[in-house]
Design an enzyme around this catalytic site. Sequence first.
Site, PDB file in Angstrom:
ATOM      1  N   CYS A   6     -13.357  -3.084   4.485  1.00  0.00           N
ATOM      2  CA  CYS A   6     -13.931  -3.655   3.256  1.00  0.00           C
ATOM      3  C   CYS A   6     -12.844  -4.313   2.408  1.00  0.00           C
ATOM      4  O   CYS A   6     -13.042  -5.389   1.867  1.00  0.00           O
ATOM      5  CB  CYS A   6     -14.599  -2.579   2.397  1.00  0.00           C
ATOM      6  SG  CYS A   6     -15.610  -1.412   3.310  1.00  0.00           S
ATOM      7  N   ASP A   7     -11.722  -3.649   2.261  1.00  0.00           N
ATOM      8  CA  ASP A   7     -10.760  -4.054   1.233  1.00  0.00           C
ATOM      9  C   ASP A   7      -9.440  -4.600   1.764  1.00  0.00           C
ATOM     10  O   ASP A   7      -8.685  -5.218   1.016  1.00  0.00           O
ATOM     11  CB  ASP A   7     -10.449  -2.839   0.333  1.00  0.00           C
ATOM     12  CG  ASP A   7     -11.707  -2.295  -0.324  1.00  0.00           C
ATOM     13  OD1 ASP A   7     -12.584  -3.105  -0.675  1.00  0.00           O
ATOM     14  OD2 ASP A   7     -11.820  -1.066  -0.475  1.00  0.00           O
TER      15      ASP A   7
ATOM     16  N   CYS B  38     -11.844   2.292   2.736  1.00  0.00           N
ATOM     17  CA  CYS B  38     -12.419   1.400   3.745  1.00  0.00           C
ATOM     18  C   CYS B  38     -11.532   0.176   3.923  1.00  0.00           C
ATOM     19  O   CYS B  38     -11.601  -0.771   3.139  1.00  0.00           O
ATOM     20  CB  CYS B  38     -13.838   0.994   3.348  1.00  0.00           C
ATOM     21  SG  CYS B  38     -14.600  -0.138   4.531  1.00  0.00           S
TER      22      CYS B  38
END
Length: 328
Positions: A152-153, A149
Amino acid sequence: MGDVEKIVIIGSGPAGWTAAIYAARAMLDPVLLEGVPKQNGGYVLPGGQLMLTTEVENYPGYPEGIDGPKMMADFKKQAQRFDTRIEARDVVRCDFSTRPFTLETRNGSGDEKTVTAHAVIIASGATANWIGLDNERRLATSGGGVSACAVCDGALPVFRDQVLVVVGGGDTAMEEASYLTKFASKVYIVHRRDSLRASKVMQDRVLKNPKAQVIWNSVVTDVLGDEMISGVRLKDVETGLERDFECKGLFLAIGHTPATAFLEGSGIELDDKKYLKLTAAQRMNTSIEGVFAAGDVADSTYRQAVTAAGMGCQAALDAERWLAEQGK
Ligand code: NAP
């Protein structure tokens, strides 16, 4: 068979726990089936996709960021504070053809139990697909620079001004590659064919970006590095030749699989990719009256902890209203 439950929630990610918090505070005395604990290549489930995430920086309320598993433990604690009953059971089969609904469940020892409920919220999530390499899984769970992701990261400091690799040729891969070009020095998209699956507009955005480049007809056959990723081994599928390619981050974007197998035969409507279909605008209703859905199992677009939690809240409010209309 025990008493009929007012509401049963299936799933223990952000959507499930949020639904439980709302349902419990509404005095619906919910049961949450969190799933049987599983250890799978370093992943510890239940708890959903956040159990595979090291640092969550984009969930409001945590200005310093928070560890994914710690966040899920906090969600659970909050649901327990309002007396949610939690059972470590997998749902193996559902019957929604008659009310109350029937859920066949199984615990870690294989013991079966039938649970009946007037309303059900399905929040069983979706799992990111992985290539299936040992180092890929290990580094993904240890914060070693492998992720499924980018949103997300990708903004983590470890990826700033680095060479990053995205695997996949669909819209997600294009979206993630575009996003990563904001931070990275260069983003290489490794795709197994000579043409992309992504929509034209998404392709164009990436292909015109000087910081992005596609490596065609190639697959990742190994992830290199001990504590942190140092590169990937690429294989040209046409020539069969392999080479090591240096990079400081690897982002998998090769699709997701919604956890809906246990719904086969239940009569509930899934879309062509097997995600649960929501059937009313701005509502979490499914095709079965009294069955609601929340989180990634019904959302192939956003897939964020905060959107899943929001859907969990909506599903609980929709279920509460529906139960009241039914006089339950
Ligand atoms: P997807 O469309 O299924 O694409 C997956 C990609 O990964 C494909 O290019 C596929 O290659 C590749 N792939 C699959 N397994 C692989 C493996 N084992 N090794 C290497 N490559 C592999 O999935 P997605 O991109 O996540 O998109 C899912 C849905 O969400 C789509 O309907 C998409 O349009 C939608 N979406 C829309 C947006 C948007 O509009 N903003 C953004 C994201 C997603 P092949 O092409 O060779 O099969």
